[in-house]
Enzyme design. Structure first.
Site, PDB file in Angstrom:
ATOM      1  N   GLU A   1      71.337 -19.518   9.517  1.00  0.00           N
ATOM      2  CA  GLU A   1      70.651 -18.731  10.362  1.00  0.00           C
ATOM      3  C   GLU A   1      71.855 -17.863  11.464  1.00  0.00           C
ATOM      4  O   GLU A   1      71.626 -17.921  12.481  1.00  0.00           O
ATOM      5  CB  GLU A   1      69.536 -19.067  11.094  1.00  0.00           C
ATOM      6  CG  GLU A   1      69.216 -17.673  12.086  1.00  0.00           C
ATOM      7  CD  GLU A   1      67.471 -17.654  13.264  1.00  0.00           C
ATOM      8  OE1 GLU A   1      67.196 -18.600  13.257  1.00  0.00           O
ATOM      9  OE2 GLU A   1      67.046 -17.419  13.827  1.00  0.00           O
TER      10      GLU A   1
ATOM     11  N   LYS B   1      67.522 -17.611   7.226  1.00  0.00           N
ATOM     12  CA  LYS B   1      66.871 -16.710   7.842  1.00  0.00           C
ATOM     13  C   LYS B   1      67.431 -15.339   8.680  1.00  0.00           C
ATOM     14  O   LYS B   1      68.839 -15.883   9.575  1.00  0.00           O
ATOM     15  CB  LYS B   1      66.344 -17.455   9.268  1.00  0.00           C
ATOM     16  CG  LYS B   1      65.530 -16.602  10.495  1.00  0.00           C
ATOM     17  CD  LYS B   1      64.902 -18.405  10.599  1.00  0.00           C
ATOM     18  CE  LYS B   1      64.454 -17.343  12.110  1.00  0.00           C
ATOM     19  NZ  LYS B   1      63.467 -18.247  13.134  1.00  0.00           N
TER      20      LYS B   1
HETATM   21  P1  13P Z   1      63.471 -13.993  17.030  1.00  0.00           P
HETATM   22  O1  13P Z   1      62.235 -13.661  15.577  1.00  0.00           O
HETATM   23  O2  13P Z   1      62.863 -13.761  17.979  1.00  0.00           O
HETATM   24  O3  13P Z   1      64.887 -13.464  16.132  1.00  0.00           O
HETATM   25  O4  13P Z   1      63.375 -15.713  17.013  1.00  0.00           O
HETATM   26  C1  13P Z   1      63.398 -15.775  16.070  1.00  0.00           C
HETATM   27  C2  13P Z   1      64.481 -17.149  16.116  1.00  0.00           C
HETATM   28  O5  13P Z   1      65.173 -18.518  15.358  1.00  0.00           O
HETATM   29  C3  13P Z   1      63.785 -18.233  16.853  1.00  0.00           C
HETATM   30  O6  13P Z   1      63.705 -19.363  16.398  1.00  0.00           O
END
Ligand code: 13P
Length: 346
Positions: free
Chosen positions: A181, A223
């Site tokens: 991510e 992600k």
């Molecule tokens: P948000 O959707 O609030 O940005 O959070 C994503 C996240 O990685 C939490 O695991």
């Protein structure tokens, strides 16, 4: 380090079942803010132990709610404290899988370092091997780790991507599936073109690194952020424009072999996050599944509905279920804003 064989049923579910990954992993730093949304003020807990008790109560209410099931929710991301605790007398990960058929993930990063070269890489994780061992013993399927990109600085982006993949390889070697991510932050007044440029550089670096290091594309999940105008920009792009720029960025930089993409919400309002995902899927089919793993955009309405009051618990659970339902429609491009006003039945 003990290696571990992936749970075949869970792997099958992740690969074939349409759904989303609920992010329930806000931890230390962001927890007081989450509790405040829940209506619980900072004075309500004496120390971290009490604060984490409250967080666990809040998470338990979401996870045990009738709408929280493996029908729409394929996975849930926990933070370490939630994994270490129990729900209805079972370790949380076992409860998730055995009772709800939801695949458990663990957030492994321990926060971010100060900004350098326009990015924030994760703090060193000397205890990662022990944490992965513990995750395996608790029947966790995969992990997630997030780092922040604020500017298109090539050496900053390189350090983000290198660190994500170095850790991903350690996680894969331990038998777990990493969610990678690297988030381009959307605070500020930038144009959508600027967000496109920075996100493109990041995704390009991610997939170059993945292939250079011969990381199995099927063994990781991405992600990413959507391509958006800055939250403070005067003239912000609408849903169709966001879908167009985001898709163009992904078509240019994400190989078709990538099985699934789960977007983060990144501070968008809950309805915007739904409408933007819908606009992308309404333009499908695409080579990859475009799903979501929202944290704030799923939880915020539930927390608002609860307001920390016992009598509102059911309203909060319904609010979570409603968002899950709206976003599930957006996953197939069949969401319409009028559905927001439908009666909610969990
Ligand atoms: P948000 O959707 O609030 O940005 O959070 C994503 C996240 O990685 C939490 O695991």
């Amino acid at each position: 380090m003990t290696t571990h064989v992936l749970n075949g049923e869970q792997l099958q579910k992740m690969k074939t079942h349409p759904g989303f990954i609920a992010a329930l992993d806000q931890s230390g730093g962001s927890t007081p803010h989450a509790l405040a949304l829940y209506g619980i003020k900072k004075q309500s807990w004496a120390d971290d132990a009490e604060m984490f008790d409250l967080v666990h109560q809040m998470r338990t209410r979401i996870i045990t709610s009738p709408g929280f099931t493996g029908e729409r929710i394929i996975g849930a991301i926990l933070f370490e404290d939630t994994m270490d605790r129990e729900i209805e007398e079972q370790p949380t990960a076992d409860y998730l899988w055995k009772v709800k058929r939801v695949v458990p993930f663990l957030k492994v990063d321990k926060g971010l370092q100060d900004e350098k070269d326009g990015v924030q890489v994760m703090k060193p994780m000397p205890a990662l091997a022990a944490l992965l061992d513990k995750a395996n013993s608790k029947h966790i399927f995969g992990t997630k780790m997030r780092s922040f990109i604020k500017q298109a600085n090539p050496s900053g982006i390189e350090s983000i991507v290198n660190q994500q993949f170095e850790l991903a390889q350690q996680i894969i070697a331990a038998g777990l599936v990493p969610i990678v991510e690297p988030e381009v932050l959307q605070d500020g007044t930038h144009t959508i073109e600027r967000s496109f440029h920075v996100t493109s550089r990041v995704l390009d670096a991610v997939y170059t690194e993945l292939f250079d290091q011969r990381v199995d594309v099927f063994g990781t999940l991405l992600k990413p952020n959507m391509v958006l105008s800055g939250y403070g920009a005067a003239d912000r792009a609408g849903h169709d424009e966001i879908a167009r720029w985001t898709l163009e960025c992904f078509y240019k930089h994400v190989p078709a072999a990538v099985p699934g993409i789960v977007f983060l919400s990144g501070g968008q309002s809950d309805e915007d996050a739904t409408a933007n995902l819908n606009a992308m899927n309404a333009n499908g089919p695409h080579p990859w599944q475009l799903s979501f793993s929202y944290g704030r955009a799923l939880q915020a309405p539930a927390l608002r509905a609860w307001g920390g009051k016992e009598e509102n618990v059911e309203a909060g659970q319904h609010a979570y279920y409603h968002r899950a339902k709206m976003n599930s429609a957006a996953r197939t491009g069949s969401y319409a804003p009028e559905m927001e006003r439908e009666a909610v039945t969990a």
